[in-house]
Design a protein around this motif. Structure first.
Motif, PDB file in Angstrom:
ATOM      1  N   ARG A  69       0.650  -1.425  -0.085  1.00  0.00           N
ATOM      2  CA  ARG A  69       0.005  -0.031  -0.491  1.00  0.00           C
ATOM      3  C   ARG A  69       0.980   1.356  -0.223  1.00  0.00           C
ATOM      4  O   ARG A  69       0.165   2.475   0.123  1.00  0.00           O
ATOM      5  CB  ARG A  69      -0.913   0.508   0.760  1.00  0.00           C
ATOM      6  CG  ARG A  69      -1.892  -1.226   1.201  1.00  0.00           C
ATOM      7  CD  ARG A  69      -3.584  -0.765  -0.026  1.00  0.00           C
ATOM      8  NE  ARG A  69      -3.701  -1.666   0.043  1.00  0.00           N
ATOM      9  CZ  ARG A  69      -3.631  -2.833  -0.861  1.00  0.00           C
ATOM     10  NH1 ARG A  69      -2.824  -3.086  -2.105  1.00  0.00           N
ATOM     11  NH2 ARG A  69      -4.487  -3.638  -1.240  1.00  0.00           N
ATOM     12  N   LYS A  70       2.052   0.934   0.057  1.00  0.00           N
ATOM     13  CA  LYS A  70       2.911   2.412   0.557  1.00  0.00           C
ATOM     14  C   LYS A  70       4.089   2.041   0.064  1.00  0.00           C
ATOM     15  O   LYS A  70       5.075   0.515  -0.139  1.00  0.00           O
ATOM     16  CB  LYS A  70       3.218   2.835   1.700  1.00  0.00           C
ATOM     17  CG  LYS A  70       2.139   2.375   2.434  1.00  0.00           C
ATOM     18  CD  LYS A  70       2.267   3.204   5.022  1.00  0.00           C
ATOM     19  CE  LYS A  70       3.028   4.227   4.804  1.00  0.00           C
ATOM     20  NZ  LYS A  70       3.325   4.507   6.308  1.00  0.00           N
ATOM     21  N   ILE A  71       5.114   3.049  -1.104  1.00  0.00           N
ATOM     22  CA  ILE A  71       6.042   2.860  -1.770  1.00  0.00           C
ATOM     23  C   ILE A  71       7.014   4.142  -1.325  1.00  0.00           C
ATOM     24  O   ILE A  71       6.436   4.955  -1.444  1.00  0.00           O
ATOM     25  CB  ILE A  71       5.715   2.895  -3.622  1.00  0.00           C
ATOM     26  CG1 ILE A  71       5.413   1.160  -4.041  1.00  0.00           C
ATOM     27  CG2 ILE A  71       7.025   3.178  -4.309  1.00  0.00           C
ATOM     28  CD1 ILE A  71       5.037   1.461  -5.188  1.00  0.00           C
ATOM     29  N   ARG A  72       7.784   3.525  -1.367  1.00  0.00           N
ATOM     30  CA  ARG A  72       9.251   4.562  -1.127  1.00  0.00           C
ATOM     31  C   ARG A  72      10.633   4.931  -1.769  1.00  0.00           C
ATOM     32  O   ARG A  72      11.248   3.460  -1.834  1.00  0.00           O
ATOM     33  CB  ARG A  72       9.582   4.996   0.282  1.00  0.00           C
ATOM     34  CG  ARG A  72      10.574   5.834   0.899  1.00  0.00           C
ATOM     35  CD  ARG A  72      11.612   5.590   2.145  1.00  0.00           C
ATOM     36  NE  ARG A  72       9.939   6.068   3.328  1.00  0.00           N
ATOM     37  CZ  ARG A  72       9.674   6.918   3.151  1.00  0.00           C
ATOM     38  NH1 ARG A  72      10.203   8.485   2.866  1.00  0.00           N
ATOM     39  NH2 ARG A  72       8.721   7.339   4.556  1.00  0.00           N
ATOM     40  N   LEU A  73      10.470   5.543  -2.262  1.00  0.00           N
ATOM     41  CA  LEU A  73      11.693   5.514  -3.917  1.00  0.00           C
ATOM     42  C   LEU A  73      13.429   6.050  -3.009  1.00  0.00           C
ATOM     43  O   LEU A  73      12.870   6.976  -2.594  1.00  0.00           O
ATOM     44  CB  LEU A  73      11.075   6.447  -4.589  1.00  0.00           C
ATOM     45  CG  LEU A  73       9.901   6.162  -5.582  1.00  0.00           C
ATOM     46  CD1 LEU A  73      10.349   7.281  -6.686  1.00  0.00           C
ATOM     47  CD2 LEU A  73      10.253   5.419  -6.253  1.00  0.00           C
ATOM     48  N   THR A  74      13.977   5.805  -3.016  1.00  0.00           N
ATOM     49  CA  THR A  74      15.040   5.882  -2.225  1.00  0.00           C
ATOM     50  C   THR A  74      15.886   5.791  -3.384  1.00  0.00           C
ATOM     51  O   THR A  74      16.138   5.016  -4.748  1.00  0.00           O
ATOM     52  CB  THR A  74      15.248   4.463  -1.321  1.00  0.00           C
ATOM     53  OG1 THR A  74      15.938   3.145  -2.000  1.00  0.00           O
ATOM     54  CG2 THR A  74      14.432   4.849  -0.385  1.00  0.00           C
ATOM     55  N   GLY A  75      17.887   5.554  -2.654  1.00  0.00           N
ATOM     56  CA  GLY A  75      18.748   5.467  -3.730  1.00  0.00           C
ATOM     57  C   GLY A  75      20.006   4.738  -2.530  1.00  0.00           C
ATOM     58  O   GLY A  75      19.815   3.294  -2.386  1.00  0.00           O
ATOM     59  N   GLY A  76      21.414   4.792  -2.591  1.00  0.00           N
ATOM     60  CA  GLY A  76      21.840   6.536  -3.828  1.00  0.00           C
ATOM     61  C   GLY A  76      20.987   7.178  -3.077  1.00  0.00           C
ATOM     62  O   GLY A  76      20.745   7.679  -2.490  1.00  0.00           O
ATOM     63  N   GLU A  77      21.381   7.989  -3.713  1.00  0.00           N
ATOM     64  CA  GLU A  77      19.900   9.786  -3.811  1.00  0.00           C
ATOM     65  C   GLU A  77      19.357   9.437  -5.037  1.00  0.00           C
ATOM     66  O   GLU A  77      19.916   9.990  -6.179  1.00  0.00           O
ATOM     67  CB  GLU A  77      21.396  10.955  -4.275  1.00  0.00           C
ATOM     68  CG  GLU A  77      20.243  11.782  -4.383  1.00  0.00           C
ATOM     69  CD  GLU A  77      18.955  12.336  -3.241  1.00  0.00           C
ATOM     70  OE1 GLU A  77      18.572  13.089  -3.962  1.00  0.00           O
ATOM     71  OE2 GLU A  77      19.615  12.173  -2.185  1.00  0.00           O
ATOM     72  N   PRO A  78      18.461   9.769  -4.783  1.00  0.00           N
ATOM     73  CA  PRO A  78      17.150   9.193  -6.092  1.00  0.00           C
ATOM     74  C   PRO A  78      16.810  10.561  -6.914  1.00  0.00           C
ATOM     75  O   PRO A  78      16.628   9.464  -7.878  1.00  0.00           O
ATOM     76  CB  PRO A  78      16.134   8.614  -4.878  1.00  0.00           C
ATOM     77  CG  PRO A  78      15.862   9.485  -3.494  1.00  0.00           C
ATOM     78  CD  PRO A  78      17.334   9.156  -3.315  1.00  0.00           C
ATOM     79  N   LEU A  79      17.379  11.623  -5.990  1.00  0.00           N
ATOM     80  CA  LEU A  79      17.205  12.824  -7.058  1.00  0.00           C
ATOM     81  C   LEU A  79      18.236  12.637  -8.113  1.00  0.00           C
ATOM     82  O   LEU A  79      18.061  13.481  -9.286  1.00  0.00           O
ATOM     83  CB  LEU A  79      16.908  13.733  -6.402  1.00  0.00           C
ATOM     84  CG  LEU A  79      15.918  13.913  -5.655  1.00  0.00           C
ATOM     85  CD1 LEU A  79      15.766  15.460  -4.494  1.00  0.00           C
ATOM     86  CD2 LEU A  79      14.254  13.974  -6.298  1.00  0.00           C
ATOM     87  N   LEU A  80      18.906  12.244  -8.486  1.00  0.00           N
ATOM     88  CA  LEU A  80      20.288  11.595  -9.530  1.00  0.00           C
ATOM     89  C   LEU A  80      19.126  10.783 -10.679  1.00  0.00           C
ATOM     90  O   LEU A  80      20.084  10.993 -11.395  1.00  0.00           O
ATOM     91  CB  LEU A  80      21.407  11.240  -9.327  1.00  0.00           C
ATOM     92  CG  LEU A  80      21.895  11.650  -7.696  1.00  0.00           C
ATOM     93  CD1 LEU A  80      23.327  11.108  -7.584  1.00  0.00           C
ATOM     94  CD2 LEU A  80      22.473  13.446  -8.741  1.00  0.00           C
TER      95      LEU A  80
END
Length: 338
Positions: A69-80
């Motif tokens: 039900r929940k997704i979190r985008l991560t990395g590294g640095e995901p804004l790259l």
């Protein structure tokens, strides 16, 4: 094919998915990606090894069918990851997905916040370990200053994104900044969460003597603020939450070391190259990129994946010992996502 929500051997449902979109980062934080290891010669994942946005979307749809039900985008640095807002827009259109969040160091957030929010992002968790530039620069090891991070936080708030700030606290590194951070973000009306220094990966030189526990942090805060406990909002919530008296602003503690929460862990992790891990402290993962690129149908992907969660018994933080810390190989956080 009838699909039912998945539960593991300990009865824990699969509700939360962390998706790493890149193993690269623009910081070299000492406790995560130390420069001696992740230097100019380090081999990051080639572009063709990364899951495409379409592949991530397809897997996300399948996981939602299985209970996520929940997704979190991560990395590294995901804004790259270029054009990340396009992925967020794809995820935002998945029926049954309730929440999309992003973990970021916020150094690139000011320019992207509006586009991310318009694409369907709900929340950002900003990693910030100090307010004072000298300490912050000694941690990130690339000369980055807090001003740009704070501007990113402010811009995110202005666009309507919910913002939380995460501070990893390590003795001798930034423990002197615990109270200044609390005062600043209390004034800003932003939730601050203290994270106990964890033994993630093989390269951060973890030792229990460097951990500032939740008990120690709470005692420090209690000398300056009146804190009132807040009940958990849902099963699997990792932060132990408190509210500053006479305000709506919260402070929280993520206590993986001193008060583990394995019994209620509902999180799985998908690496940038498509490997699924059942625990942050895992030693290996299921290669879903190989499955999806073999031409498998959705039903075949579900059949391939489901036993991985159903057979899950991970309880690393419950079972942590000096021996397991030293001898058990673990995936780096920059690869698996926080």
């Amino acid at each position: 094919m009838e699909i039912t929500p998945l539960k593991d051997k300990l009865g824990r449902p699969f509700q939360d998915l962390r998706i790493s979109v890149t193993d690269r980062c623009n910081f070299r934080c000492r406790y995560c990606m130390p420069r001696e290891i992740f230097g100019p010669d380090f081999s990051f994942l080639p572009r063709e090894h990364l899951l495409t946005f379409e592949e991530i979307e397809r897997l996300a749809k399948i996981f939602v069918q299985l209970g996520v039900r929940k997704i979190r985008l991560t990395g590294g640095e995901p804004l790259l990851r270029k054009d990340l807002h396009l992925l967020i827009n794809k995820l935002a259109n998945i029926e049954g997905l309730d929440d999309i969040a992003l973990t970021t160091n916020a150094y690139m957030l000011e320019k992207q916040a509006e586009k991310l929010q318009e694409a369907g992002l709900h929340r950002v968790n900003v990693s910030l370990d100090a307010l004072e530039d000298e300490t912050f620069q000694s941690i990130n090891d690339v000369g980055a200053t807090t001003n740009r991070v704070l501007k990113g936080i402010q811009k995110a708030k202005e666009t309507g994104l919910e913002v939380k700030v995460n501070m990893v606290v390590k003795k001798g590194m930034n423990d002197h900044d615990v109270i200044p951070m609390a005062k600043y973000f209390k004034e800003q009306g932003i939730t601050l969460r203290y994270i106990e220094f964890m033994d993630v990966g093989q390269t951060n030189g973890w030792d229990f003597s460097q951990v500032v526990t939740k008990k120690e942090l709470f005692q420090q805060l209690n000398e300056h603020f009146e804190l009132q406990p807040v009940e958990p909002a849902y099963m699997g919530e990792v932060a132990k939450r408190y509210r500053y008296a006479d305000t709506d602003t919260e402070v929280g503690f993520i206590t993986s070391v001193s008060e583990s929460f394995c019994s209620s862990c509902t999180r799985g992790r998908l690496s940038a190259d498509g490997k699924f891990f059942t625990c942050l402290f895992a030693t290996d993962g299921l290669d879903l990129k190989e499955v999806i690129r073999s031409g498998a149908t959705d039903a075949e992907i579900i059949s391939s994946f489901s036993p991985t969660w159903r057979n899950r018994t991970d309880r690393y933080s419950d079972e942590r010992t000096e021996e397991s810390v030293k001898n058990r190989p673990k995936i780096e956080m920059s690869y698996i996502g926080g």
